[in-house]
Design an enzyme around this catalytic site. Structure first.
Site, PDB file in Angstrom:
ATOM      1  N   CYS A  46      -1.274   4.276  10.700  1.00 20.63           N
ATOM      2  CA  CYS A  46      -1.064   5.536  11.425  1.00 20.63           C
ATOM      3  C   CYS A  46      -2.317   5.764  12.264  1.00 20.63           C
ATOM      4  CB  CYS A  46      -0.735   6.706  10.505  1.00 20.63           C
ATOM      5  SG  CYS A  46      -1.946   7.035   9.257  1.00 20.63           S
ATOM      6  N   LYS A  74       7.308   5.881   2.579  1.00 19.91           N
ATOM      7  CA  LYS A  74       8.063   4.705   3.052  1.00 19.91           C
ATOM      8  C   LYS A  74       8.739   3.998   1.888  1.00 19.91           C
ATOM      9  CE  LYS A  74       5.055   4.267   6.997  1.00 19.91           C
ATOM     10  NZ  LYS A  74       3.983   5.167   6.463  1.00 19.91           N
ATOM     11  N   GLU A 117       0.020   0.252  -5.501  1.00 21.41           N
ATOM     12  CA  GLU A 117      -0.897   1.304  -5.048  1.00 21.41           C
ATOM     13  C   GLU A 117      -2.152   1.249  -5.916  1.00 21.41           C
ATOM     14  OE1 GLU A 117      -1.366   3.714  -2.629  1.00 21.41           O
ATOM     15  OE2 GLU A 117      -3.148   4.222  -3.786  1.00 21.41           O
ATOM     16  N   CYS A 120       0.902  -1.180   0.000  1.00 22.05           N
ATOM     17  CA  CYS A 120       0.000   0.000   0.000  1.00 22.05           C
ATOM     18  C   CYS A 120       0.926   1.212   0.000  1.00 22.05           C
ATOM     19  CB  CYS A 120      -0.865   0.040   1.247  1.00 22.05           C
ATOM     20  SG  CYS A 120      -1.732  -1.485   1.596  1.00 22.05           S
ATOM     21  N   ALA A 121       1.484   1.547  -1.141  1.00 23.79           N
ATOM     22  CA  ALA A 121       2.689   2.379  -1.133  1.00 23.79           C
ATOM     23  C   ALA A 121       2.455   3.881  -1.308  1.00 23.79           C
ATOM     24  CB  ALA A 121       3.653   1.882  -2.199  1.00 23.79           C
ATOM     25  N   GLY A 122       1.291   4.287  -1.841  1.00 20.00           N
ATOM     26  CA  GLY A 122       1.115   5.715  -2.122  1.00 20.00           C
ATOM     27  C   GLY A 122       0.962   6.541  -0.848  1.00 20.00           C
ATOM     28  N   PRO A 123       1.460   7.750  -0.816  1.00 18.30           N
ATOM     29  CA  PRO A 123       2.143   8.510  -1.871  1.00 18.30           C
ATOM     30  C   PRO A 123       3.640   8.227  -1.964  1.00 18.30           C
ATOM     31  CG  PRO A 123       1.783   9.918   0.022  1.00 18.30           C
ATOM     32  CD  PRO A 123       1.181   8.591   0.367  1.00 18.30           C
ATOM     33  N   GLY A 124       4.158   7.295  -1.173  1.00 21.63           N
ATOM     34  CA  GLY A 124       5.527   6.853  -1.434  1.00 21.63           C
ATOM     35  C   GLY A 124       6.570   7.226  -0.400  1.00 21.63           C
ATOM     36  N   ASP A 168      -4.755  -3.470  -7.136  1.00 21.63           N
ATOM     37  CA  ASP A 168      -5.338  -3.728  -5.816  1.00 21.63           C
ATOM     38  C   ASP A 168      -4.404  -4.691  -5.090  1.00 21.63           C
ATOM     39  OD1 ASP A 168      -6.862  -4.740  -3.639  1.00 21.63           O
ATOM     40  OD2 ASP A 168      -8.711  -4.190  -4.677  1.00 21.63           O
TER      41      ASP A 168
HETATM   42  C1  LIG Z   1      -1.570   4.652   4.740  1.00 23.49           C
HETATM   43  S1  LIG Z   1      -1.469   4.938   3.057  1.00 23.49           S
HETATM   44  C2  LIG Z   1       0.171   4.387   2.713  1.00 23.49           C
HETATM   45  C3  LIG Z   1       1.222   5.423   3.003  1.00 23.49           C
HETATM   46  C4  LIG Z   1       2.546   5.082   2.340  1.00 23.49           C
HETATM   47  N1  LIG Z   1       3.019   3.785   2.779  1.00 23.49           N
HETATM   48  C5  LIG Z   1       3.597   6.131   2.626  1.00 23.49           C
HETATM   49  O1  LIG Z   1       4.416   5.948   3.529  1.00 23.49           O
HETATM   50  O2  LIG Z   1       3.614   7.154   1.906  1.00 23.49           O
HETATM   51  C6  LIG Z   1      -2.414   3.666   2.358  1.00 23.49           C
HETATM   52  C7  LIG Z   1      -2.427   3.650   0.839  1.00 23.49           C
HETATM   53  O3  LIG Z   1      -3.097   2.464   0.419  1.00 23.49           O
HETATM   54  C8  LIG Z   1      -3.820   2.750  -0.751  1.00 23.49           C
HETATM   55  N2  LIG Z   1      -4.834   1.685  -0.908  1.00 23.49           N
HETATM   56  C9  LIG Z   1      -6.123   1.669  -0.504  1.00 23.49           C
HETATM   57  N3  LIG Z   1      -6.680   0.498  -0.823  1.00 23.49           N
HETATM   58  C10 LIG Z   1      -5.732  -0.236  -1.428  1.00 23.49           C
HETATM   59  C11 LIG Z   1      -5.714  -1.533  -1.999  1.00 23.49           C
HETATM   60  N4  LIG Z   1      -6.794  -2.298  -1.987  1.00 23.49           N
HETATM   61  N5  LIG Z   1      -4.565  -1.972  -2.556  1.00 23.49           N
HETATM   62  C12 LIG Z   1      -3.457  -1.187  -2.575  1.00 23.49           C
HETATM   63  N6  LIG Z   1      -3.424   0.059  -2.057  1.00 23.49           N
HETATM   64  C13 LIG Z   1      -4.549   0.517  -1.486  1.00 23.49           C
HETATM   65  C14 LIG Z   1      -4.365   4.142  -0.503  1.00 23.49           C
HETATM   66  O4  LIG Z   1      -4.708   4.753  -1.737  1.00 23.49           O
HETATM   67  C15 LIG Z   1      -3.173   4.801   0.194  1.00 23.49           C
HETATM   68  O5  LIG Z   1      -2.353   5.439  -0.748  1.00 23.49           O
END
Ligand SMILES: C[S@@+](CC[C@H](N)C(=O)[O-])C[C@H]1O[C@@H](n2cnc3c(N)ncnc32)[C@H](O)[C@@H]1O
Length: 461
Positions: free
Chosen positions: A393, A281, A300, A275-279, A324
């Site tokens: 978080c 980590k 993402e 779940c990498a966005g916005p990136g 997904d």
């Molecule tokens: C807590 S944020 C991650 C923050 C990120 N790791 C960082 O450090 O910048 C969770 C992310 O998961 C994405 N997300 C939501 N559902 C998802 C899914 N089913 N598969 C992959 N990513 C998903 C969201 O769009 C969001 O960008």
């Protein structure tokens, strides 16, 4: 000076910016922490003016729910019966009167001027009367008058005092083992504006160098962290050129825990951020994987967030996938997987001023389903002996320990290992992170966001 500039100056450009951000937050669900820096830049506010605009905007947004109860009592009507544009200014004025050292005369007259210039004399008179009434009593009077009595509802009283919705205070209370003293400390810390944390990207700049050029101070827990008590991080060359970024120290510790956790058997260099966005980590993990000869896949769901990852990992051994995470199509066999799950965000409220008044507990059950499915899929994708870090978080037990317990109960051949050594590395004493096996960081303990992390390992065959 143009007529508009002159008008802004007379009105106080700082309060005008604050009012405009508060209006956008109310009218179109804008994010104060994204809009404010943009308006400050566009209107050329710097130094003390920018600092005051920031304090007024964030402070008012953080306290909105409590200010509204005080405004309603002083106006003799519920706030939903007050015109929204007037309410923004009333909130701004009440915040100055009750929660800053700004003098009552300045707080009231600047608010009245803001309304008069836009709405005319009648509405200005109303704002004047309400703010004068509020100004006649100190904040403690209003708390004593409007908060539930401490003897009857301790959590409700503390929630009001430190400007949190009651349900969030209740969640913190549960997560803190039902300690009233700690709840008070947690809410008080969460009610403060935190300083900026920078991350020095490994292999590109050291924290020592970044501290020197930014005028900041090296972090206590992450070897890559620099605390920046003042100044705009966006103006630092190191940030503009991508050697450094803005990232809470707690988030850095989560990424570090993934890199430090010990798999059973040699690391073959396949790392995954599910779940990498916005990136944030992914960028730190990308730098660490480059140093150790590994490769990171970053998944993402949202295309626009995937684009942000692509920008921040440029030049690093990272492949971004828009997919997904529950069905990414990636081949199993990863050594290390991070599930930084979508969550309620209750652990980073201090960095998102208005968020506490927007969130509702109704969102949580849906998030828990998603979190459980993502973690279950990560455990399918990890190789035998490989490690999965689950993080949020949020300190909400439903999103943290309860997700871990449910997934462990449903997934044979997986054990939870102590997350404390991987979080602390050889930088600080892991015992300071509580009894384990998970780690729950807190603003009042580590001065980080309230990040949760747990480390799971798939049994080796
Ligand atoms: C807590 S944020 C991650 C923050 C990120 N790791 C960082 O450090 O910048 C969770 C992310 O998961 C994405 N997300 C939501 N559902 C998802 C899914 N089913 N598969 C992959 N990513 C998903 C969201 O769009 C969001 O960008």
């Amino acid at each position: 000076m143009s007529e508009k500039k002159l008008r802004d100056k007379q009105l106080g450009a700082d309060r005008l910016v604050a009012r405009d951000v508060l209006r956008a937050v109310r009218e179109r669900d804008a994010y104060a922490n994204l809009l404010l820096p943009k308006l400050l830049r566009e209107r050329g506010l710097q130094g003390r003016d920018a600092a005051l605009a920031t304090e007024l905007t964030y402070g008012t947004a953080r306290s909105t729910g409590v200010l509204d109860q005080i405004i309603a009592a002083a106006a003799g009507r519920p706030v939903d019966q007050i015109d929204g544009d007037l309410l923004d200014v009333l909130r701004l004025g009440a915040y100055q009167l009750l929660r800053t050292r700004i003098g009552a005369h300045a707080a009231v007259s600047t608010s009245v001027d803001l309304v008069r210039s836009e709405k005319g004399q009648g509405p200005a008179g109303f704002v004047n009367a309400v703010l004068r009434k509020i100004s006649q009593r100190p904040e403690q009077y209003w708390i004593d008058d409007l908060a539930p009595p401490i003897t009857e509802d301790l959590i409700g009283n503390l929630a009001f005092t430190y400007a949190h919705p009651r349900w969030i205070a209740e969640v913190f209370f549960q997560a803190l083992g039902r300690s009233a003293g700690e709840l008070q400390a947690a809410l008080a810390a969460d009610d403060q504006r935190p300083i900026v944390h920078l991350v020095a990207r490994p292999g590109q700049i050291t924290a020592e160098e970044l501290a020197l050029i930014s005028g900041g101070e090296e972090g206590r827990y992450s070897p890559y962290c620099v605390y920046l008590p003042e100044g705009d991080p966006g103006k630092l060359d190191a940030v503009r050129e991508g050697f450094a970024g803005v990232q809470d120290e707690g988030s850095q510790l989560v990424a570090l825990a993934l890199a430090r956790a010990e798999p059973d058997g040699p690391d073959t260099g396949r790392w995954l951020d599910l779940c990498a966005g916005p990136g944030g980590k992914a960028a730190l993990l990308g730098s660490l994987s480059e140093l150790s000869g590994a490769h990171l896949d970053a998944v993402e769901l949202a295309p626009h967030r995937a684009e942000l990852i692509t920008k921040v990992v440029e030049g690093l051994p990272v492949t971004v996938h828009v997919a997904d995470g529950r069905d990414s199509g990636l081949e199993p066999g990863f050594d290390r997987i991070l599930v930084d799950a979508p969550c309620s965000g209750l652990g980073s409220l201090r960095r998102r001023p208005e968020a506490r008044w927007r969130r509702t507990d109704a969102e949580v059950p849906g998030l828990v389903v998603l979190q459980t499915e993502l973690l279950t899929e990560a455990l399918r994708l990890v190789r035998p002996g490989g490690v999965v870090v689950y993080s949020t978080c949020s300190p909400h037990p439903a999103e943290t320990t309860e997700v871990i317990a449910a997934v462990l109960a449903d997934t044979p051949g997986v054990s939870q290992i102590d997350a404390r050594p991987a979080t602390a590395g050889d930088v600080f004493d892991p015992e300071t992170l509580g009894p384990g096996p998970h780690v729950q960081l807190w603003p009042h303990r580590q001065d980080t966001d309230a990040m949760f992390l747990a480390v799971l390992r798939k049994d080796a065959r």
